[in-house]
Design a protein around this motif. Structure first.
Motif, PDB file in Angstrom:
ATOM      1  N   ARG A  17       1.981  10.716  18.635  1.00  0.00           N
ATOM      2  CA  ARG A  17       3.039  10.310  17.700  1.00  0.00           C
ATOM      3  C   ARG A  17       2.801   8.893  17.196  1.00  0.00           C
ATOM      4  O   ARG A  17       3.014   8.590  16.016  1.00  0.00           O
ATOM      5  CB  ARG A  17       4.409  10.431  18.367  1.00  0.00           C
ATOM      6  CG  ARG A  17       4.857  11.872  18.582  1.00  0.00           C
ATOM      7  CD  ARG A  17       6.283  11.960  19.113  1.00  0.00           C
ATOM      8  NE  ARG A  17       6.703  13.340  19.299  1.00  0.00           N
ATOM      9  CZ  ARG A  17       7.209  14.105  18.333  1.00  0.00           C
ATOM     10  NH1 ARG A  17       7.360  13.621  17.114  1.00  0.00           N
ATOM     11  NH2 ARG A  17       7.564  15.352  18.593  1.00  0.00           N
ATOM     12  N   ALA A  18       2.325   8.020  18.069  1.00  0.00           N
ATOM     13  CA  ALA A  18       2.025   6.653  17.643  1.00  0.00           C
ATOM     14  C   ALA A  18       0.882   6.644  16.632  1.00  0.00           C
ATOM     15  O   ALA A  18       0.907   5.881  15.650  1.00  0.00           O
ATOM     16  CB  ALA A  18       1.673   5.799  18.855  1.00  0.00           C
ATOM     17  N   LEU A  19      -0.123   7.480  16.857  1.00  0.00           N
ATOM     18  CA  LEU A  19      -1.240   7.573  15.927  1.00  0.00           C
ATOM     19  C   LEU A  19      -0.768   8.076  14.571  1.00  0.00           C
ATOM     20  O   LEU A  19      -1.157   7.536  13.523  1.00  0.00           O
ATOM     21  CB  LEU A  19      -2.303   8.505  16.486  1.00  0.00           C
ATOM     22  CG  LEU A  19      -3.493   8.806  15.562  1.00  0.00           C
ATOM     23  CD1 LEU A  19      -4.267   7.545  15.243  1.00  0.00           C
ATOM     24  CD2 LEU A  19      -4.409   9.848  16.203  1.00  0.00           C
ATOM     25  N   ALA A  20       0.086   9.105  14.579  1.00  0.00           N
ATOM     26  CA  ALA A  20       0.597   9.634  13.324  1.00  0.00           C
ATOM     27  C   ALA A  20       1.380   8.572  12.559  1.00  0.00           C
ATOM     28  O   ALA A  20       1.246   8.432  11.337  1.00  0.00           O
ATOM     29  CB  ALA A  20       1.482  10.853  13.601  1.00  0.00           C
ATOM     30  N   THR A  21       2.176   7.817  13.275  1.00  0.00           N
ATOM     31  CA  THR A  21       2.956   6.752  12.635  1.00  0.00           C
ATOM     32  C   THR A  21       2.036   5.691  12.044  1.00  0.00           C
ATOM     33  O   THR A  21       2.235   5.222  10.908  1.00  0.00           O
ATOM     34  CB  THR A  21       3.909   6.119  13.661  1.00  0.00           C
ATOM     35  OG1 THR A  21       4.814   7.118  14.146  1.00  0.00           O
ATOM     36  CG2 THR A  21       4.696   4.980  13.030  1.00  0.00           C
TER      37      THR A  21
END
Length: 320
Positions: free
Chosen positions: A2-6
């Motif tokens: 999720r952090a990567l997607a953000t």
């Protein structure tokens, strides 16, 4: 994830079992593969085993798909250097996925704890980020010795990234029907895969006839597949489907005009009729006195493909 997607500005959509990342890229959205029933035995705490990002869309024919893969491979190689692993997944992709009909080439930049792989996807090449251990654990544990337990081929170079890489055991074909299937699968996709990978394969096949093991065939493939036949005098290659340079003039650049006399030009990406070629090779080998599948031998020279050492797992034939 999720952090990567953000960080990338991608929107997280889909369901927990099938999450999708909206990338805004013309090549399509990214997919996450959660650890499920078929993956859980190979992981150690990971939540996902793949993040697949389409990098190009190509027409569905083998030539277009191979060209798109090759272009993506060249671009990524320019940025990251030569891949440490190359190969073909065959008909058994990672975690029991089925591959693409035109071919299943891949190149891999192995790392710790993650590996980057360029893979043949549904509509074009995909760049896949995966935790290294689950993917390699899955592959290693397929070496159970049963027919077709591993398919495709797998090649490594001397890149330090490959230190500690394990290799599964292979399997042996127990019937001529198995040899025909494995050879057909291999030959049918070979020119598309060598074109995509930018490699050339030169594979001699020897046949043990009870007295010796003379050269029977020479399989040569880069952007086209050519096969030469060295059948003994008592065999009639023409009756088995082989032709001469007059019938296949394109093979003169590979084998010369008259040596060997018998050959076939099977074509480029998407053109070889794998099953028919395999039927012809098996019939010729048996007519030449090769009585058992274990007596059809892949020459050790075939293992050296440029800077890579390749094992042809999917053939199920001995190497010598």
């Amino acid at each position: 994830m999720r952090a990567l997607a953000t960080e990338l500005g991608w929107a997280w959509k889909g369901t927990p079992d099938s999450p999708v990342l909206i990338t805004g890229r013309p090549s399509g959205d990214a997919r996450l593969r959660p650890v499920g029933t078929y993956e859980e035995r190979y992981v150690d705490g990971e939540s996902y085993v793949e993040l697949a990002v389409p990098v190009a869309i190509a027409a569905s024919d083998a030539a277009a798909q191979a060209a798109a893969f090759r272009a993506a491979r060249e671009e990524i190689t320019a940025a990251l250097g030569k891949p440490s692993v190359i190969g073909s997944h065959g008909d058994l992709g990672p975690f029991y996925d089925s591959g693409q009909l035109w071919g299943t080439p891949f190149v891999r930049w192995r790392g710790r704890p993650d590996t980057l792989e360029l893979r043949a996807g549904t509509s074009g090449p995909e760049l896949v980020l995966q935790p290294t251990d689950p993917a390699e654990n899955w592959f290693w544990r397929q070496g159970v010795g049963e027919e077709h337990s591993i398919s495709g081929f797998f090649g490594t170079n001397r890149d330090p990234a490959n230190v500690g890489l394990g290799f599964p055991g292979g399997w042996s074909a127990r019937s001529w029907e198995t040899v025909t299937r494995s050879l057909g699968d291999f030959l049918g996709a070979l020119p598309a895969e060598t074109t995509a990978l930018g490699i050339g394969v030169s594979m001699p096949l020897y046949g043990r006839d009870g007295r010796s093991a003379p050269l029977l065939f020479d399989v040569v493939c880069r952007d086209r597949l050519s096969i030469a036949c060295f059948a003994p005098d008592e065999v009639d290659p023409a009756a088995l489907g082989w032709g001469t340079v007059d019938r296949y003039p394109g093979t003169a650049a590979t084998f010369g005009d008259g040596d060997p006399m018998w050959r076939v030009d099977a074509g480029g990406p998407g053109e070889p009729k794998g099953r028919a070629l395999a039927d012809m090779l098996v019939a010729t080998a048996r007519a030449a006195g090769v009585s058992e599948p274990t007596d059809l031998i892949v020459g050790g020279e075939a293992a050296y493909v440029g800077d890579y050492h390749v094992t042809y797992y999917g053939l199920g034939l001995p190497t010598g």
